[in-house]
Design an enzyme around this catalytic site. Structure first.
Site, PDB file in Angstrom:
ATOM      1  N   THR A 152       0.979  -1.126   0.177  1.00 22.00           N
ATOM      2  CA  THR A 152       0.031  -0.112   0.077  1.00 22.00           C
ATOM      3  C   THR A 152       0.962   1.399   0.158  1.00 22.00           C
ATOM      4  O   THR A 152       1.948   1.177   0.674  1.00 22.00           O
ATOM      5  CB  THR A 152      -0.972  -0.049   1.217  1.00 22.00           C
ATOM      6  OG1 THR A 152      -1.856  -1.083   1.037  1.00 22.00           O
ATOM      7  CG2 THR A 152      -1.681   1.283   1.852  1.00 22.00           C
ATOM      8  N   ASP A 183      -8.835   0.041   6.004  1.00 23.35           N
ATOM      9  CA  ASP A 183      -8.635   0.958   6.869  1.00 23.35           C
ATOM     10  C   ASP A 183      -8.327   2.309   5.979  1.00 23.35           C
ATOM     11  O   ASP A 183      -8.445   3.268   6.210  1.00 23.35           O
ATOM     12  CB  ASP A 183      -7.733   0.886   7.862  1.00 23.35           C
ATOM     13  CG  ASP A 183      -6.274   0.335   7.190  1.00 23.35           C
ATOM     14  OD1 ASP A 183      -6.086  -0.282   6.221  1.00 23.35           O
ATOM     15  OD2 ASP A 183      -5.214   1.043   7.535  1.00 23.35           O
TER      16      ASP A 183
END
Ligand code: ASP
Length: 288
Positions: A152, A183
């Site tokens: 990410t 998230d």
């Protein structure tokens, strides 16, 4: 990474905003096939690519996020649209893609996100019936490194006006359920910015980062407990680890101090720093 740091640095050097710097830095990583964001996104259990991204402005506390996008080339631009053009904070699925299309963002089809190594990761994950965190398990999937450095993406910036901003962009976790949202697009979990404390971006086991409200937690530890940026990140990450999660945080505080923390040695915390007028620095994870 260096290219990404330079893109953000160039905007800040020209007096640009932290928001613009964060977006420029993230777009470079989204366009690269090696990070788990944009072009290099991982696959869901059903073989889709569903992308999540968020952006937050520390000056106004305005924020925007997209989740489960299947067609925005640069989901971080979609996040900015939600912040700037809607009354909402998070738009998911078809609605996110529609908003982006209607506002002229570059759109792609699912084929755009296909990369062989991500497909192989999915096949492997399915075989082992595993949910794979890119930074944790996908060792050397490109043959570039011997450790799991890529995952990410996120960026945090402080501009010359003293404004902070943070952004996060991801394909999520390999073999995640179709429709699962992590998230990264949740403000206060995978992303947070507050001009009175810090701007930060998280990576890791998203389902646990949501429960810890990790982004807000680190910001609150800095603001109310007066911890340093690094100490605040470490304390928040400890709570993630205590619930069985892994991952890390990159941050910058209101005085320009960087903060980093991650749960394990050599986890995917390939990171860097750039200051105006100085050569950007790239760091590979070191044992902590
Ligand atoms: N946090 C991301 C998610 O759970 C994954 C990652 O950071 O690699 O979707």
């Amino acid at each position: 990474m260096e290219e990404s740091l330079k893109a953000g640095q160039k905007i800040l050097a020209g007096g640009g905003s932290a928001i613009d710097a964060v977006i420029a830095a993230i777009k470079i990583m989204e366009d690269s096939p090696i990070f788990n964001a944009g072009k290099g996104a991982v696959f869901t259990a059903d073989g889709f690519n569903e992308l999540d991204a968020s952006i937050m402005d520390g000056a106004t506390k305005r924020a925007g996020a997209v989740a489960m996008s299947r067609a925005i080339k640069n989901p971080i631009e979609g996040a900015r649209l939600v912040m700037d053009k809607t009354k909402h904070t998070l738009i998911a699925g078809e609605g996110a893609d529609k908003l982006a299309r209607e506002n002229g963002l570059e759109m792609v089809d699912q084929k755009y996100y296909f990369t062989q190594h991500r497909w192989e990761q999915l096949e492997e994950a399915k075989k082992k019936e595993e949910l794979l965190l890119d930074s944790d398990k996908q060792r050397a999937h490109l043959g570039l490194y011997t450790e799991p450095y890529l995952g990410t993406v996120g960026a945090a910036a402080l501009d010359s006006k003293g404004n902070l901003a943070a952004g996060t962009s991801t394909g999520g976790m390999t073999n995640k359920m179709t429709g699962r949202i992590g998230d990264s697009p949740i403000i206060g979990a995978g992303n947070y910015a507050d001009n009175d404390s810090l701007a930060l971006s998280c990576t890791g086991t998203g389902d646990i980062f949501i429960r810890v409200a990790t982004g807000h937690e680190a910001s609150a530890l800095y603001k109310y407990k007066k911890l340093s940026a690094t100490k605040a990140a470490e304390e928040a990450i400890k709570q993630v680890a205590a619930l069985g999660g892994t991952g890390g945080i990159v941050s910058v505080d209101k005085n320009g101090n960087p903060g980093y923390a991650w749960t394990k040695d050599k986890l995917g915390m390939f990171h860097g720093e750039a200051r105006v007028g100085q050569e950007p620095k790239v760091f590979f994870p070191v044992a902590k």
